[in-house]
Design an enzyme around this catalytic site. Structure first.
Site, PDB file in Angstrom:
ATOM      1  N   THR A  28      11.955 -17.209  73.290  1.00 13.87           N
ATOM      2  CA  THR A  28      11.934 -18.507  73.990  1.00 13.87           C
ATOM      3  C   THR A  28      11.823 -18.304  75.501  1.00 13.87           C
ATOM      4  O   THR A  28      11.189 -19.103  76.192  1.00 13.87           O
ATOM      5  CB  THR A  28      13.185 -19.364  73.669  1.00 13.87           C
ATOM      6  OG1 THR A  28      14.345 -18.606  73.976  1.00 13.87           O
ATOM      7  CG2 THR A  28      13.213 -19.791  72.225  1.00 13.87           C
ATOM      8  N   ARG A  36      14.052 -24.540  66.007  1.00 16.92           N
ATOM      9  CA  ARG A  36      15.173 -25.473  65.901  1.00 16.92           C
ATOM     10  C   ARG A  36      15.591 -26.131  67.210  1.00 16.92           C
ATOM     11  O   ARG A  36      16.358 -27.077  67.201  1.00 16.92           O
ATOM     12  CB  ARG A  36      16.362 -24.763  65.234  1.00 16.92           C
ATOM     13  CG  ARG A  36      16.061 -24.582  63.753  1.00 16.92           C
ATOM     14  CD  ARG A  36      16.958 -23.644  63.018  1.00 16.92           C
ATOM     15  NE  ARG A  36      16.554 -23.586  61.617  1.00 16.92           N
ATOM     16  CZ  ARG A  36      15.563 -22.828  61.166  1.00 16.92           C
ATOM     17  NH1 ARG A  36      14.896 -22.036  61.982  1.00 16.92           N
ATOM     18  NH2 ARG A  36      15.234 -22.857  59.887  1.00 16.92           N
ATOM     19  N   GLN A 103      11.457 -11.230  62.831  1.00 15.15           N
ATOM     20  CA  GLN A 103      10.969 -12.413  62.104  1.00 15.15           C
ATOM     21  C   GLN A 103       9.817 -13.038  62.866  1.00 15.15           C
ATOM     22  O   GLN A 103       9.219 -14.003  62.402  1.00 15.15           O
ATOM     23  CB  GLN A 103      12.110 -13.436  61.980  1.00 15.15           C
ATOM     24  CG  GLN A 103      13.266 -12.955  61.130  1.00 15.15           C
ATOM     25  CD  GLN A 103      14.444 -13.922  61.218  1.00 15.15           C
ATOM     26  OE1 GLN A 103      15.256 -13.876  62.119  1.00 15.15           O
ATOM     27  NE2 GLN A 103      14.525 -14.811  60.258  1.00 15.15           N
ATOM     28  N   ASP A 106       4.687 -12.962  66.983  1.00 13.99           N
ATOM     29  CA  ASP A 106       4.006 -13.046  68.284  1.00 13.99           C
ATOM     30  C   ASP A 106       3.564 -11.705  68.873  1.00 13.99           C
ATOM     31  O   ASP A 106       2.878 -11.692  69.905  1.00 13.99           O
ATOM     32  CB  ASP A 106       4.887 -13.799  69.294  1.00 13.99           C
ATOM     33  CG  ASP A 106       6.292 -13.187  69.450  1.00 13.99           C
ATOM     34  OD1 ASP A 106       6.435 -11.961  69.297  1.00 13.99           O
ATOM     35  OD2 ASP A 106       7.237 -13.946  69.751  1.00 13.99           O
ATOM     36  N   HIS A 123       7.803 -11.339  58.664  1.00 14.36           N
ATOM     37  CA  HIS A 123       7.104 -12.613  58.445  1.00 14.36           C
ATOM     38  C   HIS A 123       5.643 -12.520  58.860  1.00 14.36           C
ATOM     39  O   HIS A 123       4.997 -13.530  59.112  1.00 14.36           O
ATOM     40  CB  HIS A 123       7.824 -13.747  59.188  1.00 14.36           C
ATOM     41  CG  HIS A 123       9.175 -14.061  58.607  1.00 14.36           C
ATOM     42  ND1 HIS A 123      10.102 -14.852  59.229  1.00 14.36           N
ATOM     43  CD2 HIS A 123       9.760 -13.679  57.437  1.00 14.36           C
ATOM     44  CE1 HIS A 123      11.195 -14.943  58.471  1.00 14.36           C
ATOM     45  NE2 HIS A 123      11.013 -14.231  57.387  1.00 14.36           N
ATOM     46  N   CYS A 134     -10.228 -10.948  49.042  1.00 12.73           N
ATOM     47  CA  CYS A 134     -10.594  -9.525  49.104  1.00 12.73           C
ATOM     48  C   CYS A 134      -9.704  -8.730  50.061  1.00 12.73           C
ATOM     49  O   CYS A 134      -9.804  -7.506  50.120  1.00 12.73           O
ATOM     50  CB  CYS A 134     -12.070  -9.347  49.486  1.00 12.73           C
ATOM     51  SG  CYS A 134     -12.453  -9.753  51.205  1.00 12.73           S
ATOM     52  N   CYS A 156     -14.251 -16.362  54.258  1.00  8.29           N
ATOM     53  CA  CYS A 156     -14.473 -14.921  54.449  1.00  8.29           C
ATOM     54  C   CYS A 156     -15.977 -14.617  54.461  1.00  8.29           C
ATOM     55  O   CYS A 156     -16.712 -15.056  53.561  1.00  8.29           O
ATOM     56  CB  CYS A 156     -13.786 -14.163  53.316  1.00  8.29           C
ATOM     57  SG  CYS A 156     -14.050 -12.385  53.379  1.00  8.29           S
ATOM     58  N   CYS A 159     -16.693 -12.289  51.060  1.00  8.82           N
ATOM     59  CA  CYS A 159     -16.614 -12.764  49.671  1.00  8.82           C
ATOM     60  C   CYS A 159     -16.525 -14.286  49.563  1.00  8.82           C
ATOM     61  O   CYS A 159     -16.454 -14.815  48.447  1.00  8.82           O
ATOM     62  CB  CYS A 159     -15.413 -12.107  48.977  1.00  8.82           C
ATOM     63  SG  CYS A 159     -13.834 -12.772  49.512  1.00  8.82           S
ATOM     64  N   ASN A 222      23.187 -14.549  70.586  1.00 11.19           N
ATOM     65  CA  ASN A 222      22.521 -15.812  70.248  1.00 11.19           C
ATOM     66  C   ASN A 222      23.143 -16.961  71.035  1.00 11.19           C
ATOM     67  O   ASN A 222      24.335 -16.932  71.335  1.00 11.19           O
ATOM     68  CB  ASN A 222      22.648 -16.092  68.733  1.00 11.19           C
ATOM     69  CG  ASN A 222      21.526 -16.968  68.219  1.00 11.19           C
ATOM     70  OD1 ASN A 222      20.347 -16.614  68.364  1.00 11.19           O
ATOM     71  ND2 ASN A 222      21.853 -18.106  67.636  1.00 11.19           N
TER      72      ASN A 222
HETATM   73  P1  NAD Z   1      15.347 -20.045  64.630  1.00  8.68           P
HETATM   74  O1  NAD Z   1      14.409 -20.973  65.336  1.00  8.68           O
HETATM   75  O2  NAD Z   1      15.908 -20.470  63.344  1.00  8.68           O
HETATM   76  O3  NAD Z   1      16.602 -19.703  65.558  1.00  8.68           O
HETATM   77  C1  NAD Z   1      16.467 -19.242  66.849  1.00  8.68           C
HETATM   78  C2  NAD Z   1      17.871 -19.017  67.410  1.00  8.68           C
HETATM   79  O4  NAD Z   1      17.713 -18.449  68.702  1.00  8.68           O
HETATM   80  C3  NAD Z   1      18.701 -20.297  67.568  1.00  8.68           C
HETATM   81  O5  NAD Z   1      19.941 -20.136  66.934  1.00  8.68           O
HETATM   82  C4  NAD Z   1      18.848 -20.445  69.094  1.00  8.68           C
HETATM   83  O6  NAD Z   1      20.153 -20.873  69.464  1.00  8.68           O
HETATM   84  C5  NAD Z   1      18.630 -19.035  69.578  1.00  8.68           C
HETATM   85  N1  NAD Z   1      18.044 -18.934  70.909  1.00  8.68           N
HETATM   86  C6  NAD Z   1      17.060 -19.684  71.458  1.00  8.68           C
HETATM   87  N2  NAD Z   1      16.759 -19.240  72.686  1.00  8.68           N
HETATM   88  C7  NAD Z   1      17.573 -18.178  72.917  1.00  8.68           C
HETATM   89  C8  NAD Z   1      17.738 -17.294  74.013  1.00  8.68           C
HETATM   90  N3  NAD Z   1      17.018 -17.416  75.148  1.00  8.68           N
HETATM   91  N4  NAD Z   1      18.651 -16.302  73.916  1.00  8.68           N
HETATM   92  C9  NAD Z   1      19.419 -16.172  72.783  1.00  8.68           C
HETATM   93  N5  NAD Z   1      19.311 -17.003  71.727  1.00  8.68           N
HETATM   94  C10 NAD Z   1      18.388 -17.975  71.785  1.00  8.68           C
HETATM   95  O7  NAD Z   1      14.581 -18.690  64.551  1.00  8.68           O
HETATM   96  P2  NAD Z   1      14.555 -17.586  63.423  1.00  8.68           P
HETATM   97  O8  NAD Z   1      15.948 -17.260  63.027  1.00  8.68           O
HETATM   98  O9  NAD Z   1      13.678 -16.529  63.908  1.00  8.68           O
HETATM   99  O10 NAD Z   1      13.837 -18.270  62.185  1.00  8.68           O
HETATM  100  C11 NAD Z   1      12.757 -19.151  62.316  1.00  8.68           C
HETATM  101  C12 NAD Z   1      11.409 -18.692  61.766  1.00  8.68           C
HETATM  102  O11 NAD Z   1      10.472 -19.162  62.714  1.00  8.68           O
HETATM  103  C13 NAD Z   1      11.188 -17.227  61.685  1.00  8.68           C
HETATM  104  O12 NAD Z   1      10.839 -16.973  60.398  1.00  8.68           O
HETATM  105  C14 NAD Z   1       9.990 -16.925  62.580  1.00  8.68           C
HETATM  106  O13 NAD Z   1       8.995 -16.285  61.797  1.00  8.68           O
HETATM  107  C15 NAD Z   1       9.416 -18.250  62.965  1.00  8.68           C
HETATM  108  N6  NAD Z   1       9.083 -18.429  64.400  1.00  8.68           N
HETATM  109  C16 NAD Z   1       8.603 -17.380  65.128  1.00  8.68           C
HETATM  110  C17 NAD Z   1       8.315 -17.564  66.484  1.00  8.68           C
HETATM  111  C18 NAD Z   1       7.781 -16.400  67.259  1.00  8.68           C
HETATM  112  O14 NAD Z   1       7.086 -15.545  66.703  1.00  8.68           O
HETATM  113  N7  NAD Z   1       8.082 -16.298  68.552  1.00  8.68           N
HETATM  114  C19 NAD Z   1       8.523 -18.808  67.084  1.00  8.68           C
HETATM  115  C20 NAD Z   1       8.996 -19.884  66.285  1.00  8.68           C
HETATM  116  C21 NAD Z   1       9.278 -19.674  64.936  1.00  8.68           C
END
Ligand code: NAD
Length: 256
Positions: A28, A36, A103, A106, A123, A134, A156, A159, A222
């Protein structure tokens, strides 16, 4: 009584087999919204609508998916790794990182210097596209060039099969090898660190539990509470960039 940062630094200094689990919260501060938190791209698109079943069965849905994909990918492509990604890369340079399970889709860990062999993308990745028939893979940019040229549901070239970003959608099976390896590493870790995950998405959310059952200590970084907080030896409720930078600096101080 040591502060949570001091306690986490002690644990890092003592550990030799660290496994990190990162979630959307680590990115973020790079400008990529998590699912969320309020605002951002996910208030426009409901991620739960984009199920695997919808994608494979409904061409109209694929058109909408690719439209969303263009917008989201522009955010991903413009993002840069932040201090937390760099701190995790530093754990590897310190010779302490066993594996980095993410997870995220990016690619920012690799861009911060974490080596591809250590990163397990459970993920998938948004940077590649694969054919569901394919298995041919191509860079996302190649498919986006076709979208910009007027195609709305590109097929694709080899195929004619359905092309899909190489991410794991809701309702899609988890990648077998990556999931198996993530659990095997968690079981062999002496310290498990969760950074920026709400720990509500399974099976990733079960990794810290498995690590603790196997004897590891747990650090959670977190902004908000998680279901595993009570199991953590050190709980850092703050921004991942600041917290991880402080932990690594303090751990390096303890080593010297
Ligand atoms: P989530 O969105 O469920 O939770 C993110 C958590 O990070 C929250 O609890 C929040 O409080 C915390 N958070 C936010 N900013 C923060 C910061 N600066 N420092 C510390 N904590 C912080 O995310 P998740 O658990 O990864 O699960 C969601 C799914 O969304 C995953 O499967 C992922 O693949 C996907 N996703 C990925 C990306 C990405 O690749 N950057 C972005 C959005 C969603």
């Amino acid at each position: 009584m040591p502060s949570p940062i001091e306690r986490a630094a002690e644990l890092v200094a003592e550990a030799s087999d660290i496994v990190v689990l990162s979630g959307a919260g680590i990115s973020t501060e790079s400008g990529i919204p998590d699912f969320r938190s309020p605002g951002g791209i996910w208030s426009k698109y409901d991620p739960s609508e984009f199920t695997y079943q919808n994608f494979v069965s409904n061409p109209e849905h694929r058109v909408r998916y690719w439209t969303m994909g263009l917008e989201i990918h522009a955010v991903l492509a413009g993002a840069r790794p932040n201090a937390a990604h760099h701190a995790v890369a530093e754990l590897e340079r310190m010779g302490k990182l066993r594996a980095l399970v993410t997870q995220n889709i990016d690619g920012l860990h690799q861009r911060a210097g974490s080596s591809a062999q250590r990163v397990i993308e459970i993920h998938g990745t948004a940077l590649w596209v694969s054919c569901l028939s394919c298995g041919d893979r191509m860079p996302r940019e190649d498919v986006h060039a076709r979208l910009h040229a007027g195609e709305s549901d590109p097929a694709c070239n080899h195929c004619g099969g359905i092309l899909k970003p190489a991410t794991i959608s809701f309702g899609q099976a988890m990648p077998e090898r990556e999931t198996r390896e993530a659990f095997a590493h968690a079981e062999r870790s002496d310290l498990f660190m969760v950074i920026g995950s709400s720990l509500v998405v399974h099976p990733a959310a079960y990794l810290p539990v498995r690590a603790i059952e196997s004897g590891a200590k747990l650090v959670i970084v977190n902004l908000e509470p998680t279901p595993c907080d009570r199991m953590a030896t050190a709980l850092l409720r703050g921004k991942a960039g600041d917290a991880m930078t402080a932990v690594i600096e303090a751990a390096c101080g303890l080593r010297s």
